[in-house]
Design a protein around this motif. Structure first.
Motif, short mmCIF file in Angstrom:
data_model
loop_
_atom_site.label_atom_id
_atom_site.label_comp_id
_atom_site.label_asym_id
_atom_site.label_seq_id
_atom_site.Cartn_x
_atom_site.Cartn_y
_atom_site.Cartn_z
N GLY A 148 0.68 -1.53 -0.44
CA GLY A 148 -0.51 -0.09 -0.28
C GLY A 148 1.29 1.49 -0.29
N ILE A 149 2.08 1.15 0.14
CA ILE A 149 3.45 2.40 0.31
C ILE A 149 3.29 2.51 -1.86
CG2 ILE A 149 4.50 2.88 0.84
CD1 ILE A 149 5.00 1.49 3.32
N VAL A 150 2.72 3.76 -2.05
CA VAL A 150 3.42 4.32 -3.48
C VAL A 150 4.03 5.71 -3.03
CG1 VAL A 150 1.64 3.17 -4.40
CG2 VAL A 150 1.41 5.77 -3.22
N ALA A 151 5.16 5.83 -4.31
CA ALA A 151 6.21 7.12 -4.20
C ALA A 151 6.07 7.42 -5.67
CB ALA A 151 7.68 6.60 -4.01
N TYR A 152 6.17 8.67 -5.75
CA TYR A 152 6.13 9.59 -6.55
C TYR A 152 6.62 10.73 -6.68
CZ TYR A 152 1.47 6.39 -7.97
OH TYR A 152 0.87 5.55 -8.09
N SER A 153 6.73 11.30 -8.11
CA SER A 153 7.75 12.41 -8.42
C SER A 153 6.96 13.94 -7.44
CB SER A 153 8.28 13.02 -9.34
OG SER A 153 8.86 13.75 -9.75
N LYS A 154 7.89 14.25 -6.80
CA LYS A 154 6.81 16.12 -6.21
C LYS A 154 7.07 17.05 -7.52
CE LYS A 154 8.05 16.97 -2.19
NZ LYS A 154 8.70 17.95 -0.92
N VAL A 155 7.76 16.67 -8.74
CA VAL A 155 7.48 17.93 -9.65
C VAL A 155 6.80 17.66 -11.06
CG1 VAL A 155 9.53 19.15 -11.44
CG2 VAL A 155 9.92 17.57 -9.76
N CYS A 156 5.59 18.42 -10.02
CA CYS A 156 4.85 18.63 -11.04
C CYS A 156 4.42 18.86 -12.67
CB CYS A 156 3.84 20.43 -10.30
SG CYS A 156 2.09 20.01 -11.49
N THR A 157 4.18 17.91 -13.62
CA THR A 157 3.99 18.18 -15.04
C THR A 157 3.61 19.13 -15.17
OG1 THR A 157 2.31 16.63 -14.75
CG2 THR A 157 4.25 15.14 -14.75
N HIS A 158 2.66 19.88 -15.00
CA HIS A 158 2.50 21.41 -15.48
C HIS A 158 4.27 21.78 -16.03
CE1 HIS A 158 0.23 25.86 -15.65
NE2 HIS A 158 0.23 24.63 -17.01
N VAL A 159 4.13 22.95 -14.78
CA VAL A 159 5.40 23.98 -15.24
C VAL A 159 6.19 23.60 -13.89
CG1 VAL A 159 4.53 25.33 -16.26
CG2 VAL A 159 4.50 25.45 -13.81
N GLY A 160 6.46 22.41 -13.27
CA GLY A 160 7.25 22.06 -12.39
C GLY A 160 7.33 22.85 -10.53
N CYS A 161 6.48 22.78 -10.39
CA CYS A 161 6.16 23.55 -9.08
C CYS A 161 6.45 21.78 -8.00
CB CYS A 161 5.04 24.01 -8.93
SG CYS A 161 4.50 26.23 -9.74
N PRO A 162 6.92 22.17 -6.54
CA PRO A 162 6.69 20.96 -5.83
C PRO A 162 5.14 20.52 -5.71
CG PRO A 162 7.66 22.76 -4.70
CD PRO A 162 7.05 23.71 -6.44
N VAL A 163 5.30 19.34 -6.07
CA VAL A 163 3.28 18.81 -5.42
C VAL A 163 3.56 18.21 -3.56
CG1 VAL A 163 1.71 17.25 -6.00
CG2 VAL A 163 3.01 18.37 -7.59
N ALA A 164 3.03 18.97 -2.90
CA ALA A 164 3.39 18.92 -1.39
C ALA A 164 2.26 18.63 -0.32
CB ALA A 164 4.47 19.40 -1.30
N LEU A 165 1.02 19.15 -1.35
CA LEU A 165 -0.47 19.33 -0.34
C LEU A 165 -1.17 17.35 -0.77
CD1 LEU A 165 -1.56 22.72 -0.87
CD2 LEU A 165 -0.24 21.70 0.71
N TYR A 166 -1.10 17.09 0.20
CA TYR A 166 -1.69 15.55 0.18
C TYR A 166 -3.44 15.31 1.23
CZ TYR A 166 -3.15 10.61 0.67
OH TYR A 166 -4.42 8.88 1.01
N GLU A 167 -4.20 15.55 0.56
CA GLU A 167 -5.66 15.17 1.01
C GLU A 167 -5.63 13.74 1.78
OE1 GLU A 167 -9.55 14.91 0.63
OE2 GLU A 167 -9.09 16.35 2.40
#
Length: 352
Positions: A270-289
């Protein structure tokens, strides 16, 4: 104030003059003030000198724009030296400032000294004009063109076009610095390669301590970096490597994950890991709901569904976040199976 009932006119008594003025009397239109001719209207030599001043300012703008582009090359910011960065910012900034300032001063001087400054009165009407009126408007534009000298004064017109086009060049040149560049590799090749390799331990960001799978509780999210990143100094590419390799790791129930058959071994319990670099313009994706399992990019509100291979569910991003294949070692610490299987970051880096 007094009322004159016999005439039905209200009068206002002036406090000092003693004059009574009827407010019912219409105010006479004073008309336009007498037109004052300028020196450029009287003397053709002065007009020619003003014209030379205007197009000279526009050509100065062109030269300043070219200087800004040259400064970008003469003082490369990639040297990462304080003096080079300072000179880069100073001389590029001065070039852009003088380019825009010369256009502004030239345009103002053109309008004040050369363009027609006669006053006109145009009666307004509430309805759509007739065909004759519309034809008159076209004729008015032609007249305005003649009075401004835009069509007739070719030196001014051409120099203005040159200045406006050249003023864009420094900005276009600066965009080059946004892309990673290398003498041998393309940006796509650079973004395909990060510090993640088979057996690389997942470490907490920024502490750099290893993470045991048993420490990752249900619903929790960890900011992760490669353990070996701690061995790099800031002058030896630490920030550049971290920008490509940073990861967000989340744990859910295994049955909540939607995984393709070939990706079932990319997660662990159940543990998954994804790149934090947004595929739009590269901002850090760091907010998890936690309830929706969505990752949110704070820059432009792209949302990714962690439970379904980080697919885009909202926003301008065009592709899912790249997934980092993970497993555990003999001691139960989380490690990478390999590097990302696709380039990280904005999709436009993939365009050759």
């Amino acid at each position: 104030m007094s009322n004159d009932d016999s005439k039905g006119v209200e009068k206002v008594q002036g406090p000092s003059s003693g004059l009574a003025v009827s407010i019912d009397d219409p105010i006479e239109n004073p008309g336009l003030p007498p037109h004052r001719e300028r020196l450029t209207d009287k003397d053709p030599k002065v007009a020619k000198r003003a014209e030379r001043t205007v197009y000279t300012l526009f050509y100065i703008s062109v030269a300043a724009s070219i200087w800004a582009v040259a400064a970008y090359m003469l003082f490369p910011i990639e040297d990462m030296e304080y003096t080079s960065i300072r000179a880069n910012n100073l001389y590029i900034g001065l070039g852009i400032a003088f380019a825009l300032l010369a256009i502004g001063i030239g345009a103002i001087h053109w309008s004040k000294a050369i363009m027609s400054d006669k006053e006109y009165v145009e009666e307004r009407h509430p309805t759509r004009g007739s065909d004759e009126t519309r034809a008159a408007v076209v004729e008015a534009f032609k007249t305005a063109d003649e009075e401004s000298g835009f069509g007739r004064r070719k030196m001014i017109r051409n120099s203005l076009f040159a200045a406006l086009i050249a003023s864009i060049l420094p900005g276009v040149t600066l965009f080059r610095g946004l892309a990673p560049h290398d003498a041998e590799n393309s940006p796509v090749d650079l973004l395909k390669q990060t510090m993640w390799t088979a057996g690389e331990h997942l470490a907490r960001d920024p502490a750099g301590t290893r993470i045991k799978a048993s420490d990752v509780t249900l619903g929790s999210a960890f900011h992760v970096i490669p353990e070996s990143l701690a061995g790099l100094s800031h002058s030896n590419g630490y920030l550049e490597e971290k920008a490509k390799a940073m990861v967000l790791m989340v744990r859910m129930r295994p049955e909540q994950l939607t995984e393709r058959e070939e990706r079932k071994d990319w997660s662990y319990d159940g543990i998954v890991a994804y790149s934090k670099v947004c595929t739009h313009v590269g901002c850090p994706v760091a907010l998890y709901e936690q309830h929706t399992h969505h990752l949110l990019c704070p820059c432009h509100q792209s949302q990714f569904d962690v439970s379904d291979e980080a697919k885009v569910v909202f926003g301008p991003a065009s592709r899912p976040l790249p997934q980092l294949p993970i497993t555990v070692d003999d001691e139960g610490y989380l490690v990478a199976r390999s590097d990302f299987r696709e380039p990280v970051g904005p999709s436009f880096w993939e365009m050759h």
